[in-house]
Design a protein around this motif. Structure first.
Motif, PDB file in Angstrom:
ATOM      1  N   ASN A 284      65.906  18.297  87.062  1.00  0.00           N
ATOM      2  CA  ASN A 284      66.037  17.224  86.064  1.00  0.00           C
ATOM      3  C   ASN A 284      65.046  17.378  84.910  1.00  0.00           C
ATOM      4  O   ASN A 284      64.806  16.425  84.161  1.00  0.00           O
ATOM      5  N   VAL A 285      64.470  18.567  84.759  1.00  0.00           N
ATOM      6  CA  VAL A 285      63.489  18.786  83.695  1.00  0.00           C
ATOM      7  C   VAL A 285      64.215  18.802  82.349  1.00  0.00           C
ATOM      8  O   VAL A 285      65.194  19.534  82.179  1.00  0.00           O
ATOM      9  N   VAL A 322      74.450  15.157  90.595  1.00  0.00           N
ATOM     10  CA  VAL A 322      75.037  16.486  90.434  1.00  0.00           C
ATOM     11  C   VAL A 322      75.208  16.820  88.959  1.00  0.00           C
ATOM     12  O   VAL A 322      74.932  17.951  88.540  1.00  0.00           O
ATOM     13  N   GLU A 323      75.643  15.865  88.154  1.00  0.00           N
ATOM     14  CA  GLU A 323      75.870  16.137  86.740  1.00  0.00           C
ATOM     15  C   GLU A 323      74.569  16.460  86.011  1.00  0.00           C
ATOM     16  O   GLU A 323      74.538  17.292  85.096  1.00  0.00           O
ATOM     17  N   VAL A 324      73.480  15.796  86.405  1.00  0.00           N
ATOM     18  CA  VAL A 324      72.176  16.098  85.805  1.00  0.00           C
ATOM     19  C   VAL A 324      71.753  17.519  86.160  1.00  0.00           C
ATOM     20  O   VAL A 324      71.247  18.271  85.321  1.00  0.00           O
ATOM     21  N   ALA A 325      71.974  17.896  87.435  1.00  0.00           N
ATOM     22  CA  ALA A 325      71.624  19.254  87.876  1.00  0.00           C
ATOM     23  C   ALA A 325      72.428  20.299  87.115  1.00  0.00           C
ATOM     24  O   ALA A 325      71.900  21.365  86.763  1.00  0.00           O
ATOM     25  N   LYS A 326      73.686  20.006  86.833  1.00  0.00           N
ATOM     26  CA  LYS A 326      74.516  20.957  86.079  1.00  0.00           C
ATOM     27  C   LYS A 326      73.982  21.117  84.655  1.00  0.00           C
ATOM     28  O   LYS A 326      73.889  22.242  84.139  1.00  0.00           O
ATOM     29  N   ARG A 327      73.628  20.008  84.011  1.00  0.00           N
ATOM     30  CA  ARG A 327      73.127  20.076  82.642  1.00  0.00           C
ATOM     31  C   ARG A 327      71.794  20.830  82.594  1.00  0.00           C
ATOM     32  O   ARG A 327      71.564  21.655  81.709  1.00  0.00           O
ATOM     33  N   PHE A 328      70.913  20.524  83.545  1.00  0.00           N
ATOM     34  CA  PHE A 328      69.619  21.216  83.635  1.00  0.00           C
ATOM     35  C   PHE A 328      69.819  22.720  83.785  1.00  0.00           C
ATOM     36  O   PHE A 328      69.164  23.530  83.112  1.00  0.00           O
ATOM     37  N   THR A 329      70.746  23.109  84.663  1.00  0.00           N
ATOM     38  CA  THR A 329      70.977  24.536  84.915  1.00  0.00           C
ATOM     39  C   THR A 329      71.521  25.221  83.667  1.00  0.00           C
ATOM     40  O   THR A 329      71.118  26.350  83.345  1.00  0.00           O
ATOM     41  N   LYS A 330      72.418  24.550  82.959  1.00  0.00           N
ATOM     42  CA  LYS A 330      72.932  25.123  81.707  1.00  0.00           C
ATOM     43  C   LYS A 330      71.804  25.302  80.700  1.00  0.00           C
ATOM     44  O   LYS A 330      71.728  26.329  80.006  1.00  0.00           O
ATOM     45  N   ASP A 331      70.902  24.318  80.620  1.00  0.00           N
ATOM     46  CA  ASP A 331      69.761  24.429  79.707  1.00  0.00           C
ATOM     47  C   ASP A 331      68.915  25.660  80.064  1.00  0.00           C
ATOM     48  O   ASP A 331      68.478  26.398  79.166  1.00  0.00           O
ATOM     49  N   CYS A 332      68.687  25.878  81.352  1.00  0.00           N
ATOM     50  CA  CYS A 332      67.902  27.038  81.775  1.00  0.00           C
ATOM     51  C   CYS A 332      68.597  28.338  81.395  1.00  0.00           C
ATOM     52  O   CYS A 332      67.965  29.280  80.891  1.00  0.00           O
ATOM     53  N   HIS A 333      69.910  28.393  81.633  1.00  0.00           N
ATOM     54  CA  HIS A 333      70.662  29.593  81.249  1.00  0.00           C
ATOM     55  C   HIS A 333      70.557  29.831  79.743  1.00  0.00           C
ATOM     56  O   HIS A 333      70.332  30.969  79.294  1.00  0.00           O
TER      57      HIS A 333
END
Length: 475
Positions: A284-285, A322-333
């Motif tokens: 969630n960063v 789950v949606e927050v985790a998806k957004r966070f992961t996209k930001d990292c990518h």
């Protein structure tokens, strides 16, 4: 007292160091640093630390040293408790005057019961035992040392008053000088970290309330107690100069990103040192913090996703959507931050359908690498108590690993049994890694570096051996 701090040998290839979230034999060769023991060794001048598993040190090599010491302090875990007691007995057979104590989460949750089951052991500690052990090593009367459970001269078990929670983390000395003095750092491997690496803590505790997580519920607590930015940076500056071969520094705090302003402040100082670093993070960063960390040397985040099913995340009090985790992961990518994702099979609420949902989720968010574990109900955790109350753990003394140190499925539900949970791990790995884009990514990584080529080939051999062992255990 002449003091030895010991991580004893147990199962071959077993990763039981205090940094291990799951003490078990890994899919590939893996060893975390014995940070908790190193912290104690740093408190006691002229002590010695032996971390047997990564260095291939056997019990036969350790026992002859029993007469060289007055005190041995061993880190113990639930899977290794029996073998740790056997080690203590072997040391006492050589030197009956030797004082031997145990530290670790499994003894901290119920010190009296632990020592009752451990005949050769003279004392065990509760949590925050750093200064407790220092006092023992200084030869103070056990009755005057807070946070101790011990056998008195009559063999009766006594308990002292709890020691106050440590709040000023800067009181603790650096652990990295102990690493340099007593360990061969090249023996420590983590598949997703550059080699050689160093891991250590910049704070203890975690704000999250995950029901399965061992350390916050037993040792660290749910308040994030941190070292000052200056103190952390000074240790890294020292370690960088003393061990120039280190390629990556890993903050092993349960959740380094629990305090975002502090994480950013540390990052900016690390950026000035020009080092590569990584840490544990919750999914969630915010993007702006991720960018600050990335711009100042962050390479990788270890992220505990656990499940792709929202209800399971609620069940385990993950505090994550789950949606927050998806957004966070996209930001990292998008920012080029590598992710090693961790998942757990068999948590409360797990079904055949949720297993498939989590596998699809992992493939969709596509972390660079991942680890799949089986839900482990460690004594002292909410999950363990929940399992006992609901009959998910029919044998409350049940081991968490088999005779070879491989993790077993200790939980079973009316709608999902041990075997189904156990097999889901292999299915998860196969469906994530055995697909063309992921294979191409790994091959591309290998082609860019001869060192990475050799490392990934070794890990592939170990991984397929793990799959064979996994099938053997299941049968």
């Amino acid at each position: 007292m002449r003091t030895l701090f010991l991580q004893a040998p147990s199962f071959e290839g077993f990763d039981g160091g205090a940094g291990s979230r799951y003490q078990a034999k890994r899919e590939i060769k893996s060893h975390w640093y014995p940070t908790w023991l190193a912290q104690l060794a740093a408190m006691v001048p002229d002590s010695k630390l032996i971390d047997a598993p990564p260095h291939g040190i056997t019990l036969d090599q350790i026992v002859p040293q029993a007469n060289d010491y007055d005190l041995v302090v061993m880190h113990s875990s639930t899977p290794t408790f029996a073998s740790d007691i056997a080690t203590a007995r072997a040391l006492k057979d050589v030197n009956p005057k030797l004082k031997i104590g145990l530290v670790g989460a499994n003894v901290a949750i119920d010190p009296k019961r632990s020592i009752e089951k451990a005949e050769p052991i003279d004392f065990v500690t509760a949590k925050d035992y750093d200064f407790t052990i220092r006092d023992v090593a200084q030869g103070k009367d056990f009755a005057e040392i807070g946070g101790l459970c011990y056998r008195d001269n009559n063999g009766d078990i006594q308990e002292t008053a709890p020691r106050p929670t440590l709040t000023d983390m800067d009181e603790l000395p650096f652990v990295t000088p102990v690493y340099q003095r007593d360990l061969k750092i090249e023996n420590y491997f983590i598949g997703y970290l550059k080699h050689p690496y160093i891991s250590f803590y910049s704070g203890r505790g975690c704000k999250s309330r995950c029901t399965f997580c061992l350390w916050p519920q037993t040792i660290g607590g749910h308040k994030y107690r941190t070292r000052s930015v200056e103190n952390v940076v000074e240790e890294i500056r020292w370690a960088k100069a003393a061990m120039p071969q280190v390629k990556e520094f890993f903050f092993d705090d349960d959740t380094f990103t629990d305090d975002l302003p502090r994480a950013e402040a540390i990052a900016r100082e690390l950026g000035k040192l020009g080092i590569t670093w990584s840490c544990n993070a919750k999914a969630n960063v915010p993007h702006e913090t991720l960018k600050v960390l990335r711009d100042n040397g962050l390479r990788l985040l270890l992220v505990g996703y656990e499940s792709g099913n929202q209800q399971i995340l609620h069940n385990i009090k993950k505090g994550m959507r789950v949606e927050v985790a998806k957004r966070f992961t996209k930001d990292c990518h998008d920012l080029g931050i590598t992710i090693h994702g961790t998942f757990i099979m068999g948590l409360p609420g797990e079904t055949k359908e949720t297993i498939q949902e989590t596998i699809r989720f992992a493939r969709e968010i596509n972390p660079h690498t991942l680890q799949v574990s089986i839900a482990a109900p460690y004594p002292g955790t909410f999950l363990y108590n929940q399992a006992v109350q609901n009959g998910w753990l029919t044998n409350t003394e049940q081991d968490l690993v088999d005779n070879n140190g491989v993790q077993i499925a200790a939980l079973s539900y009316p709608h999902l049994n041990h075997t189904e949970i156990f097999h889901s791990v292999e299915e998860f790995y196969r469906r994530f890694y055995f697909r063309a884009p992921k294979i191409a990514s790994i091959v591309g990584e290998m082609l860019l570096s001869r060192e990475m080529l050799q490392r990934r080939l070794r890990e592939a051999v170990e991984f397929f051996a793990f799959l064979r062992e996994h099938r053997r255990v299941s049968h």
